[in-house]
Design an enzyme around this catalytic site. Sequence first.
Site, PDB file in Angstrom:
ATOM      1  N   ILE A  89       0.828  -1.206   0.000  1.00 57.53           N
ATOM      2  CA  ILE A  89       0.000   0.000   0.000  1.00 57.53           C
ATOM      3  C   ILE A  89       0.862   1.256   0.000  1.00 57.53           C
ATOM      4  CG2 ILE A  89      -1.584   1.362   1.423  1.00 57.53           C
ATOM      5  CD1 ILE A  89      -3.087  -1.138   2.082  1.00 57.53           C
ATOM      6  N   CYS A  99     -10.658  -1.228   2.670  1.00 61.49           N
ATOM      7  CA  CYS A  99     -10.901  -1.332   1.228  1.00 61.49           C
ATOM      8  C   CYS A  99     -12.370  -1.656   0.964  1.00 61.49           C
ATOM      9  CB  CYS A  99      -9.992  -2.384   0.599  1.00 61.49           C
ATOM     10  SG  CYS A  99     -10.167  -4.062   1.260  1.00 61.49           S
ATOM     11  N   GLY A 142      -0.190  -7.216   6.589  1.00 62.10           N
ATOM     12  CA  GLY A 142      -0.952  -6.192   7.301  1.00 62.10           C
ATOM     13  C   GLY A 142      -2.446  -6.456   7.227  1.00 62.10           C
ATOM     14  N   ARG A 185      -3.942  -9.344   6.629  1.00 66.98           N
ATOM     15  CA  ARG A 185      -4.268 -10.579   7.354  1.00 66.98           C
ATOM     16  C   ARG A 185      -4.248 -10.376   8.865  1.00 66.98           C
ATOM     17  NH1 ARG A 185      -3.954 -15.033   3.814  1.00 66.98           N
ATOM     18  NH2 ARG A 185      -3.219 -14.416   1.741  1.00 66.98           N
TER      19      ARG A 185
END
Length: 315
Positions: A18, A135, A170, A172
Site C-alpha cells: 500500500i 478497502c 498487514g 491478514r
Amino acid sequence: MATDNTKRKAAIIGSGNIGTDLMIKIMRRSRHLDVAAMVGIDPASDGLARAAKLGVATTHEGVQGLTRLSVFDEIDFVFDATSAGAHVKNDAFLRTLKPGIRVIDLTPAAIGPYCVPVVNLDAHLDAPNVNMVTCGGQATIPMVAAVSRVAKVHYAEIVASISSRSAGPGTRANIDEFTETTSKAIEAVGGAGKGKAIIVLNPAEPPLMMRDTVYVLSEAADRAQIEASVERMAAAVQAYVPGYRLKQSVQFDDIPANAPLHIPGLGRFSGLKTSVFIEVEGAAHYLPAYAGNLDIMTSAALATAERMAASLVNA
C-alpha cells in the site's frame, strides 16, 4: 497547478504494497503533494529501495527514524499504511513533536473520523487525523449512502471478496479490525441503522479482481430514484478510482410484511431490499490490476489528502 514550491510535503509510513503504490500515485498524479519520505522497518524492503531510487528520503527505523530525517521539519502530511496497533502509537508520537500534523490513516485503527471521500470528506477537511476505513468500506459505503439519500436504511450488509494474493501480512493481521471498523462506518457514514461486514480471501488462480456485494434493507421507496442515486455515486467514485464499476444492474426485492426477514440484532424486517454488485480493477501503478482492494484505499487516501492540501492553499 501547484508548483513544487507550493506543494505540501508528505511522508509515508509503511513501505509495503500500500505504501509503495501510494508513493507512485502521489508522484504521478498529485497536484498538491510531494513525497518527501518513505518509512519502513525492513531495510531490505522493495518499497524503501524504490523510494531511494526515486530520490525520496528513506529510513528503516520506523516513525522514530522519520523524525530524525532532515526533511521532517517540512512535512505537513503523513500517510500511515502500517497496522491498527502501530498507528495508535505512531500518531501519538508524531503529535508530541508536531501537534498540528495531518495524518491519513490507512489502517483500521479509526482514532480519527471515518472518511469516504465521495460521502463525507467536506465535513473533515480540517481534521488532524482521518481514517480511510477499509478497502471494503471504500468500495461499498458509497452505495449504502446512495440508498440512504433516497430512503431510510435499517440494515446494510457488505461482502468484500479479494484475491488472497493481494492480502499482505498487514491485511491478514487486521481481519477482526476490518470487520469491526467497516461495520461501524456503514452506520456512521453510510447511514444504516445497523451494519455488517464480511471479508472473503479468495485463493483462486489466476487471481480474481476485487468484488463487493452490498445488501441494503430500507423502507419502501421509488426504485428508479434509488437506481439513479447508485449510478451517480458510482460515477463520483470513478473520478478517483477509474476501475470502479457496477458489475450489473441494481436488483430490488420487496419483503412483504406477511413474510418478513429476521435480522439478528434488528428483529423482523419488511420493506425494500436493494442489491448492488461492484467490481474494482486496480490501476496497476505498482500492484497488479487484480489488487483493486489496495488500489481503492490508496486512491481514496490520495483524494482525501489532495482536497485537504488544496484547502490549505486556498485558505
